[in-house]
Design a protein around this motif. Structure first.
Motif: not given
Length: 521
Positions: A24-29, A179-187
């Motif tokens: 969620l933080i990655a998506l907000l960023l 960053g949003a793509f990578g953060g969501t993907f890793i999670m």
């Protein structure tokens, strides 16, 4: 409603909550960091994606009254992707280049993030509560992250397309978006491996294969990673005259010049004017075999794009049989399309088949084999359970027939002679001591719950709790404990195997629900 194993699930719930918050933080960023695709706007509010939402909403709803209402509120929208669907969407005053799909996906992305923030509250409460056994964080993450990943992937595709086709020095990667793509993907990967164990690893391997196929089929890996440009150039086959008389890569489909152009022509091509031509206009001057190759290029590229998205989204989903069947079908189609792209250049003068096209076919074949293995294992497991159930039922039936045989009368000299005990019926009452009839008061289930328990009716929840959670109906050591909110493969397997022993304890309705759910795991 007691279950000794319930407390062991709290770490799983914490992991789900942590990965959910990180995603969620990655998506907000991605929405609020001040960097975009134009270096000149970096560090200013104009580069913030969230501040472009009013204009994105305006483009997503091309209605004059709505445009007048919003006016010039918000910053200029910079993630535009006008589409025409092969020229079928006509240009209008409000849509001069076609309908803005980028604007629509921006609005949907923002709504998903908003839903994720709202769902965070019950997720935290559920995780911190000792009474609640429902993994709300995992359920919310499975939905929010998968849907958000779908939308953000489209914008990453746009970025890859721009770099592949040479957007110039005024265009750069949108780092917040990546960053949003990578953060969501890793999670998604962490959740898949943590909760689905071996199945999650299997899914991750398939995703790696589809990612590699995407970079080799649709996009020019050499343009994205410059040091690879020259080495890869010699591995790509070529065909002359397939596109406006220019050199047109076709045999390998390793360059984006091949993969992405037909896709753009389909979605963004125009029948007249400046810009990419439509598919229809492009193939007008080709021979039949060239047209076939061009359309196979388009089909293969679309299949690779779709397979990547489905494999990525599948990380957060429970594996079901229809999903495995669809995986086999879509990778079979990809392999067939790759085979045609390899074979057709042999029938076109001046065309060659590059090594890269063979690599793409191998990737599709490996993915197909892995999915077939998963499907076979899934069916074998279900067949094994069904056979065990039938064997247990047959044994129980034989035992029931034996029980109906007349019992041997005791010998006269037995130490304990047979004593007849008359049955007691619930409706027999003593008129002298009869009390007022009791008023029926239904039992409302308020115990722990999870995805499976939620599928049960109230009475079935009470029954399930008494039999399997509280173990009130006897010794069930042959059945593993049921972990509310956790993995229960062994539990359902043993329930099916020992059905005959349980049939006197479990109603048909509850067993049917357990059987259906167990087969979907």
């Amino acid at each position: 409603m007691g279950n000794k194993k319930e407390e062991k699930k709290s770490p799983n719930k914490v992991v789900a909550l942590v990965t959910y918050i990180v995603a969620l933080i990655a998506l907000l960023l991605g929405l609020f960091l001040p960097w975009g695709t134009d270096p000149a706007l970096n560090g200013t509010t104009e580069a913030i994606w969230a501040f472009q939402l009013p204009q994105a909403l305006k483009a997503a709803v091309p209605v004059q009254a709505f445009w007048d209402l919003i006016g010039d509120v918000g910053n200029k929208f910079t993630y535009s992707l006008p589409i025409t669907f092969n020229g079928l969407i006509p240009s209008t005053e409000l849509m001069p280049l076609g309908y803005d799909l980028g604007a629509l996906f921006t609005v949907l992305y923002a709504l998903v993030v908003l839903a994720g923030i709202v769902a965070l509250i019950p997720a935290i409460i559920s995780t911190c509560s000792k009474k609640s056994k429902m993994n709300i964080a995992l359920n919310a993450a499975s939905f929010i992250e998968v849907v958000a990943f779908l939308f953000v992937s489209i914008f990453v595709f746009i970025q890859l397309t721009a770099f592949t086709l040479g957007a110039g020095e005024t265009y750069q990667w949108s780092w917040p978006l990546l960053g949003a793509f990578g953060g969501t993907f890793i999670m998604l990967v962490i959740q898949s491996i943590f909760y689905k164990k071996g199945s999650g690893v299997f899914k991750f391997i398939l995703l790696l294969l589809s990612t590699l196929a995407l970079m080799l089929t649709v996009y020019d890996l050499g343009k994205i990673i410059p040091p690879l440009d020259e080495p890869l150039a010699g591995l790509i086959g070529k065909t002359e005259g397939l596109f406006d008389g220019k050199l047109y890569y076709s045999g390998a489909l390793g360059a984006s010049i091949v993969g992405i152009l037909p896709v753009l022509m389909l979605f963004c091509g125009v029948s007249e004017g400046i810009g990419l031509p439509t598919i229809t206009k492009t193939i007008e001057g080709m021979t039949a075999i060239q047209q076939t190759l061009f359309l196979c290029t388009l089909i293969l590229s679309l299949l690779v794009l779709i397979n990547f998205l489905l494999d990525a989204m599948g990380l957060g989903k429970t594996t079901k049989r229809y999903m495995l069947v669809s995986n086999v079908i879509r990778y079979t189609l990809e392999l067939v399309a790759a085979g045609l792209v390899i074979a057709l250049p042999f029938f076109i003068e001046g065309a060659t088949t590059g090594l890269m096209s063979l690599v793409i076919a191998v990737l599709a074949l490996v993915a197909l084999i892995l999915n077939i293995i998963r499907l076979v294992r899934f069916d074998a497991k279900r067949k094994k359970i069904q056979q065990a159930v039938k064997a247990e039922m047959k044994q129980a039936t034989a035992g029931a027939v034996a029980d109906k045989q007349p019992e041997a009368q005791p010998e006269a000299d037995d130490d304990k002679p047979y004593v007849y005990t008359p049955p007691v019926y619930a409706n027999e009452t003593n008129t002298e001591t009869a009390e007022e009839p009791e008023v029926y008061s239904p039992v409302i289930y308020n115990g722990p719950t999870d995805e499976f328990i939620n599928t049960l009716s109230n009475d079935q929840k009470v029954e399930f709790s008494k039999v399997f959670l509280e173990r009130q109906n006897g010794n069930l050591t042959f059945i593993p404990d049921y972990n509310v909110g956790g993995r229960n493969d062994r539990f359902f397997n043993n329930v099916f195997i020992y059905f005959a022993r349980l049939r006197s304890l479990v109603s048909d309705g509850l067993f049917n629900k357990m059987y259906e759910y167990g087969n979907l795991m």
